[in-house]
Design a protein around this motif. Sequence first.
Motif: not given
Length: 361
Positions: A171-175
Motif C-alpha cells: 500500500s503505497w497510499r499508506s506510505m
Amino acid sequence: MTTALTVGVEEEFLLLDPETGVNVPAAAAVLAGLPAHLRGQSRQEFRHSMVEMVTPVCTTLSEVGEHLRRHRRAAAEAASAAGCCLVAVGATPVAEPRLTVTDNPRYQAIAEHYGPIVRDPAVCGCHIHVGVADRELAVRVGNHLRPWLPVVQALSVNSPFHGGVDTGHASWRSMQLDRWPTLGPTPAFASAADFDRTVALLVGSGAMLDERLVLWYARPSSRYPTVEVRVTDVCLTANDTVLLAGLVRALVATATAGIAAGVPAPEVPDGLLRAAHWNAAHQGLDGTLLDLRRLEPRPAWDLVDDLVEAVTPALDRHGDLAVVHAGLARLRAEGTGARRQRQMYARTGSLPAALAEMAAG
C-alpha cells in the motif's frame, strides 16, 4: 433479534489515460456524465483526476454490494465517454502531470495551509461508516478497534505501483499519506470530551487546519452518526469492498457489545501500533503481521483467523457470516489487490496494459 447496525461506504477512484496510465483531469466531465439519479451519490474530490461515489445507508451486505456495483458501472461508463478509464487503485500508479487542487474553497484552504504535501499525486481510499447510538460511543468504539485495524488494512492493500514502478510496498497510499500530520493510528481517548480537547489543541498547534480535519484511521464522523473507518485503500473489486464492510461492521458491533458489558479497551502502545500499520501497508497478507495482543509477529492469515473468530457472533447476528467466509476464501486463493495488480503486470509486461485490464474488470 438485535437490530442490524447500518453501514455505508465511500469509494474514491482514479481517472487514467487508457494508453499511458497517466492521471487525467476529467472529474468534472465524469460527474456530469453520470445518470441524474446517481449524481447525488457522487462527490467532487481533492484532485481533478479523482471521483468519489457514496452508497446510501444500508442494512445488509447485499444492499451494499448492489450499490457499489451500480456506482462502479455508471462511473466507468461516464469515464469512458470522457475519454479515460475509471480504475480502483489506491495510489497514482504512473504520474499526475497536473498537480492542482479542485476549486472547492475548503480544498484550496487545505492546499494553502499544508503546502507541498498537497501536491503529492492523488491517492484513493475506501471509507466505511457504521451507525452507532451517539458520539460518546463512537469514541469508545475507536479505542476497541485499535489492535484490529492493522489487520483490516492488510486485507485491503491495493497500491503497489507509483512512478511507473513497483514500490515494494503493498500500500503505497499508506506510505504517501504518512507525510500528513494527524493522519494515522487513532489515539486512545477517555471520552468524547477528551477527544474534543485533543482536537482543539491540535487545531491550535496548526497541525490540524480545523476540527473537521481529523484524519485518523477511525473517528466519529463529522457528518453522520457513525464510526468512520478510513484506513483502507480503495478495493480492486466491489466484492473486496463488501468483505471489508462486513468485517468492519462486525468489529464495531463487537466493540459496542463489549463496552456495554464493561470490557475495557486493550492497551496498545502507540509506537507499536504505528509499527503494526507500517508492517500491514508494507506486506499486506504476504508475510507476518504484528500481533498487538500477544506483542509478537505472527503469520498474517493467523491474525485474520483470530479477527474472524472474535467477530463471528456479530457476523452471525447480521447474517453476514457466509458472505465474509466466502470473501476470505476468495482472497486467500487470489491474493490481495496488491498481489493481483502485480500478477496482471507480470502477465501483460506493461503497467498501462495492466491498468487497462483492471479498468475492464
